[in-house]
Design a protein around this motif. Structure first.
Motif, mmCIF file in Angstrom:
data_model
loop_
_atom_site.group_PDB
_atom_site.id
_atom_site.type_symbol
_atom_site.label_atom_id
_atom_site.label_comp_id
_atom_site.label_asym_id
_atom_site.label_seq_id
_atom_site.Cartn_x
_atom_site.Cartn_y
_atom_site.Cartn_z
ATOM 1 N N LEU A 46 0.810 -1.224 0.000
ATOM 2 C CA LEU A 46 0.000 0.000 0.000
ATOM 3 C C LEU A 46 0.841 1.271 0.000
ATOM 4 O O LEU A 46 0.364 2.329 0.421
ATOM 5 N N SER A 47 2.065 1.190 -0.480
ATOM 6 C CA SER A 47 2.946 2.363 -0.589
ATOM 7 C C SER A 47 3.090 3.097 0.734
ATOM 8 O O SER A 47 3.295 4.319 0.766
ATOM 9 N N GLY A 48 2.954 2.372 1.835
ATOM 10 C CA GLY A 48 3.079 2.993 3.143
ATOM 11 C C GLY A 48 1.999 4.016 3.447
ATOM 12 O O GLY A 48 2.147 4.838 4.346
ATOM 13 N N ARG A 49 0.913 3.978 2.695
ATOM 14 C CA ARG A 49 -0.161 4.987 2.818
ATOM 15 C C ARG A 49 0.450 6.392 2.866
ATOM 16 O O ARG A 49 0.220 7.170 3.789
ATOM 17 N N GLY A 180 9.651 -2.660 -6.921
ATOM 18 C CA GLY A 180 9.178 -1.449 -6.257
ATOM 19 C C GLY A 180 7.820 -1.546 -5.612
ATOM 20 O O GLY A 180 7.341 -0.560 -5.035
ATOM 21 N N GLY A 181 7.147 -2.681 -5.714
ATOM 22 C CA GLY A 181 5.844 -2.841 -5.080
ATOM 23 C C GLY A 181 4.780 -1.936 -5.674
ATOM 24 O O GLY A 181 4.864 -1.523 -6.834
ATOM 25 N N LEU A 182 3.788 -1.593 -4.871
ATOM 26 C CA LEU A 182 2.666 -0.788 -5.359
ATOM 27 C C LEU A 182 3.112 0.605 -5.772
ATOM 28 O O LEU A 182 2.577 1.174 -6.730
ATOM 29 N N SER A 276 -3.815 3.699 -0.723
ATOM 30 C CA SER A 276 -2.400 4.063 -0.619
ATOM 31 C C SER A 276 -2.210 5.565 -0.413
ATOM 32 O O SER A 276 -1.077 6.032 -0.276
ATOM 33 N N ALA A 277 -3.307 6.333 -0.385
ATOM 34 C CA ALA A 277 -3.215 7.783 -0.205
ATOM 35 C C ALA A 277 -2.735 8.113 1.208
ATOM 36 O O ALA A 277 -2.856 7.319 2.141
#
Length: 556
Positions: A46-49, A180-182, A276-277
């Protein structure tokens, strides 16, 4: 079969291949740049939110710009005419607004990592496990559509063997998501969004010039296809025949409500971008920002379809080897000069890879977080799940290659995707909508609603429609009916099961049911998020009004 006609080979040269090569290098570069931010499983899935709303908003719409959008919607425009706008202005915008204004506070406030995880909190493990398995299966099927379509297009247009196209595209998607993931997928989707626009806009402009502008296009189509081909609602009265095979009621209920809301509000390939926001305000604005470009992409896929119906009048007709899926490739071959052609080919490949990457990245999250970590290997350290997520990404790509050829039985890619949505997304939507707005809905009603809705949609399509028990003119019409049947049957079963089983304790429903609150919902807006032009209600209602105004020129 989803095939392109023989003889569609594009006159590409070194300049076109150079543009394509540069794009692939940039894609991999973004993947390796994003790798530095991936330290935990939350970063990977989740891109670290941590992402801003404009990035997640563009990624949200780009994730949908796959095979469905480019080849499928242009094919739908060539086959059904202006009616293709229904998939945007009534079949997307209202549901995207509903997701942003109503459902994202529940998703983001509950801090879930996936859509199925919300069902775990609202219902029970049985609903969660079934929804996770159904979603993972559907994600692989849909990723396979994009990969299969890409291989067919590349073989026909560039002369690459199918297996080469599949391996090359699959490896690139695998590389930048695994590395690189999401974050890698999302930033590449932002790039892909602009590359796709750069591909479609020249086709529209040069195509319109070729047929004498909009007036010349309209005159030619009215002469060859009739006036109704140029209107969205003509001949859609109940009992009136039309090319789409659907009346206003099935369009509004089947497409505009059930299929649309089922897809946009529960499809994790889309919702994952909003999750991911960086905060709740950005998460709400993600689908609302996406609604504006989505609204106008309707023209970029409708116009090539209409132009193809004029310049290639035999397209899709009996006795011709040209299918409706050939609309975009034909115009690329006949209208675009080298250089621009390279951009168009790159845009087409970017669209397929965006659609595949969105579903693969959502598959690896659901499989790792909702199936493996919950039921197979619970309680392991975070690094284990990060490594497993990377591994299962490769599994997802390999499975997508295997499922790609299932799409071969449909003449129109859009028809195949809509069939999958009626089977998998609609039953999940009815469970979500009843669970969110009815406190009494019991824990066991979730799993039985999923089972009943999915079964009803499949029975309607494969038995009632395919066996001719009830005459439905087209696959698209059958999909609309299947969606309505799935929603009604799922809702009825949920109500019936609820009457005989125990509800979830009210104390456990905080933040999960409309009218309740949880700490996550009380998150104050970040600095600048309270500006008037960032108000979710303004963005949402503005999109609804603008979409309604877009219908006006095509309704008479």
């Amino acid at each position: 079969m989803i095939t392109l006609a023989a003889g569609l080979r594009l006159p590409t040269n070194g300049l076109d291949y150079a543009i394509l090569a540069i794009y692939f290098v940039v894609v991999l570069g973004i993947g390796f740049a994003a790798r530095r931010s991936v330290k935990t499983s939350l970063d990977f899935f989740l891109s670290g939110r941590s992402l801003p709303a404009w990035v997640t908003g563009l990624a949200f719409v780009a994730a949908n710009l796959g095979a469905t959008e480019i080849l499928g919607m242009a094919a739908t425009g060539a086959q059904y005419g202006v009616a293709v706008v229904h998939w945007y202005w009534i079949g997307a915008i209202p549901a995207m607004v509903f997701l942003g204004l109503v459902m994202m506070p529940f998703y983001y406030g509950s801090r879930v990592r996936s859509v199925p995880e919300f069902l775990l909190q609202r219902f029970d493990k049985s609903a969660h496990l079934l929804s996770s398995v159904l979603f993972a299966f559907a994600a692989i099927l849909i990723a396979g559509v994009n990969l299969y379509a890409l291989s067919i297009v590349v073989e026909a247009l560039l002369g690459w063997p199918q297996w080469v196209a599949i391996v090359v595209a699959g490896l690139f998607v695998l590389a930048y998501i695994t590395v690189g993931g999401l974050s890698s997928a999302i930033y590449n989707e932002v790039l892909q969004f602009f590359v796709i626009l750069a591909a479609l806009i020249p086709i529209c402009v040069i195509g319109l010039k070729r047929v004498g502008g909009w007036d010349g296009l309209s005159a030619s189509l009215e002469k060859s296809h009739g006036h109704s081909f140029l209107t969205a609602w003509d001949n859609t009265g109940i009992g009136e025949p039309n090319a789409l095979g659907a009346n206003w009621l099935t369009i509004i209920l089947g497409l505009g409500f059930v299929l649309s809301f089922g897809y946009w509000t529960t499809n994790f390939a889309e919702v994952q971008r909003a999750l991911s926001a960086k905060n709740l305000s950005a998460a709400q604005r993600t689908p609302l920002i996406a609604a504006y470009p989505k609204m106008f992409i309707a023209f970029l896929v409708m116009i090539p379809g209409l132009v193809a119906a004029v310049v290639v009048p035999q397209i899709g007709h009996d006795g011709s080897d040209l299918t409706y899926n050939d609309a975009i490739p034909l115009l690329m071959r006949d209208l675009l000069p080298n250089g621009v052609l390279g951009i168009a080919v790159t845009g087409l490949l970017a669209a397929f890879m965006a659609g595949m990457a969105a579903n693969v990245s959502s598959f690896n999250t659901v499989f790792t977080s909702d199936i493996w970590a919950k039921y197979v290997r619970p309680g392991r350290e975070d690094r284990y799940y990060l490594q497993f997520g990377r591994m299962v990404t490769a599994v997802g790509v390999l499975c997508s290659i295997g499922t790609a050829f299932l799409a071969a039985t449909f003449n129109n890619i859009m028809g195949y995707l809509q069939t999958l949505f009626s089977f998998f997304n609609v039953p999940m939507f009815v469970v979500f909508i009843i669970g969110m707005f009815w406190k009494r809905a019991s824990m066991k009603s979730g799993v039985w609603g999923l089972v009943a809705g999915t079964t009803a949609a499949m029975v309607n399509y494969f038995w009632i429609y395919k066996q001719g028990i009830i005459a439905i003119p087209t696959d698209q019409g059958a999909n609309f009916v299947s969606a309505i049947v799935a929603f009604v049957v799922g809702a009825v079963v949920m109500v019936a099961v609820t009457l005989f089983t125990e509800p979830k304790p009210e104390a456990e429903l905080a933040g999960l049911v409309y009218g309740t609150r949880s700490p996550g919902l009380e998150e104050p807006p970040a600095k600048g998020d309270d500006a008037w032009y960032r108000k979710p209600a303004l963005l949402g209602w503005g999109a609804i009004i603008l979409a309604a105004l877009c219908y006006v020129p095509y309704s008479f």
